[in-house]
Scaffold this active site. Structure first.
Site, mmCIF file in Angstrom:
data_model
loop_
_atom_site.group_PDB
_atom_site.id
_atom_site.type_symbol
_atom_site.label_atom_id
_atom_site.label_comp_id
_atom_site.label_asym_id
_atom_site.label_seq_id
_atom_site.Cartn_x
_atom_site.Cartn_y
_atom_site.Cartn_z
ATOM 1 N N MET A 27 0.820 -1.221 0.000
ATOM 2 C CA MET A 27 0.000 0.000 0.000
ATOM 3 C C MET A 27 0.850 1.265 0.000
ATOM 4 S SD MET A 27 -3.257 -0.927 2.363
ATOM 5 C CE MET A 27 -2.246 -1.719 3.602
ATOM 6 N N ALA A 176 0.891 -5.161 -11.864
ATOM 7 C CA ALA A 176 -0.567 -5.018 -11.797
ATOM 8 C C ALA A 176 -0.969 -3.552 -11.920
ATOM 9 C CB ALA A 176 -1.069 -5.598 -10.476
ATOM 10 N N TYR A 179 0.309 -0.043 -14.177
ATOM 11 C CA TYR A 179 1.629 0.615 -14.204
ATOM 12 C C TYR A 179 2.498 -0.011 -15.311
ATOM 13 C CZ TYR A 179 -0.178 2.633 -9.952
ATOM 14 O OH TYR A 179 -0.983 3.309 -9.061
ATOM 15 N N GLY A 316 -5.272 -5.434 2.852
ATOM 16 C CA GLY A 316 -4.677 -4.111 2.774
ATOM 17 C C GLY A 316 -5.271 -3.173 3.797
ATOM 18 N N ARG A 317 -6.458 -2.633 3.458
ATOM 19 C CA ARG A 317 -7.076 -1.626 4.320
ATOM 20 C C ARG A 317 -7.252 -2.072 5.769
ATOM 21 N NH1 ARG A 317 -11.308 -0.530 -0.419
ATOM 22 N NH2 ARG A 317 -10.845 -2.748 -0.606
#
Ligand SMILES: Cc1cc2nc3c(=O)[nH]c(=O)nc-3n(C[C@H](O)[C@H](O)[C@H](O)COP(=O)(O)O)c2cc1C
Length: 347
Positions: A27, A176, A179, A316-317
């Site tokens: 992240m 992913a 990019y 993640g979050r």
């Protein structure tokens, strides 16, 4: 125990045993110092989350020219390597494992950060405002020449050596989310007519060459890749893109990688052209260790691990909202809910 599979160990490569199946997803936090090195706050941030079986760092630049967001760290110069050493030491002392996610934003870079025009597989630009920046709009990229491709490959190789020197347990190639590497994998952004475009094998060539450079620089079993075959962000799907991923995954089976990590914000979303969820599409094609991500809860993670739909689950979050996420899940304590305002500081 409430989540027996989540709390069982897993070996991703010889000698690299993860204590549990929960991975901290990469992240971007935009809190590097002005030389794009992680700070003492970064050390504390990662150390607090070392209970994860594996941490994947925020996306980390392989060269200054790859920057598209403010204050994102790099791993291309000595000061950055020294600063990352503090992070890996702290995580290792706390019993954790940590991979560095290697990043180049390609057409999403901006001269405001880099001092130079962005480059991409083809001169196909984006429109609109840059994320996490005020008053910046995307610039028209130039198409990479053969010399640019060679330079970037060399920079990836150096970044992997730097990551090993900084004490990372491995590297994850960020292929992913639209990019640079992903821009080569999709037809919308790859219109090349040389060996890097035009066919599925050619579109996969850059990703495979990068992986081979990384694998030449460090133990190949410590090299991983993150993919989003579903083209869900920063670029668009074109009919036939799945053929590139079919080919790429077939090639990944011939290499001894640490793992393949599937990126999504909502891992349950289905895509007709992949025949369902991206994670299931990859599972059907790739035989090695697989990480799923995107909207998992401890309950859904346990269920999918138990059913062997994935080998590891990244969150993640929830890790932003709960530095002690692993301990909370283990002890059955309620989790704090994620809120975007939490991105304002590195707690
Ligand atoms: C603030 C933020 C920054 C992110 N930065 C990255 C990144 O640097 N690299 C990457 O591959 N994914 C990045 N992602 C995507 C996450 O790794 C993950 O796929 C996503 O948050 C879904 O998982 P979750 O539902 O558990 O949060 C980011 C997500 C968030 C919320």
């Amino acid at each position: 125990m409430a989540f027996p599979t989540l709390f069982s160990n897993w070996s991703v490569a010889d000698g690299l045993r993860l204590e549990n199946r929960l991975v901290m997803a990469p992240m971007t936090r935009c809190f590097a110092d002005q030389d794009l090195a992680p700070t003492a706050d970064s050390v504390a941030y990662y150390q607090a989350r070392a209970g994860a079986g594996l941490i994947v760092t925020e996306a980390t630049l392989i060269e200054a020219e790859g920057q598209g967001y403010p204050r994102t760290p790099g791993i291309y110069d000595d000061a950055q390597v020294r600063a990352w050493t503090q992070v890996t030491d702290a995580v290792h002392k706390a019993g954790g494992r940590i991979f560095c996610q290697l990043w180049h934003t390609g057409r999403m870079a901006h001269s405001h950060y880099t001092g130079t025009r962005p480059m991409a597989p083809s001169a196909v630009g984006m429109t609109g405002p840059l994320p996490r920046a005020q008053n910046l709009s995307y610039e028209e990229p130039r198409a990479m020449e053969a010399a640019d491709i060679e330079r970037v490959l060399t920079r990836y190789e150096k970044a992997a050596r730097n990551a090993a020197e900084a004490g990372f347990d491995g590297v994850e190639l960020h292929a992913a989310n639209g990019y640079l590497v992903d821009q080569f994998l999709h037809q919308q952004t790859n219109r090349r007519t040389d060996a890097y475009g035009g066919t599925a094998a050619n579109r996969a060539r850059f990703a495979l060459e990068v992986l081979d450079r990384l694998s030449a620089a460090i133990d190949p079993r410590r090299v991983a890749i993150r993919l989003s075959p579903q083209a869900y962000i920063h670029l668009e799907y074109s009919p036939g893109d799945e053929e590139t991923f079919d080919y790429l995954l077939e090639q990944l089976n011939t290499r001894e990688l640490a793992y393949v990590h599937v990126a999504a914000f909502d891992g349950q979303q289905r895509y007709d052209y992949l025949g369902g969820r991206p994670i299931d599409y990859v599972r059907e094609r790739y035989r090695g260790t697989l990480i799923g991500c995107g909207g998992y809860t401890p309950e859904t993670a346990e269920r999918e691990l138990e059913a062997r739909r994935v080998d590891l689950v990244a969150m993640g979050r929830p890790f932003i909202a709960n530095p002690d996420l692993v301990e909370r899940i283990r002890s059955g304590e309620p989790l704090s809910a994620y809120d975007e305002s939490m991105l304002g500081s590195l707690q």
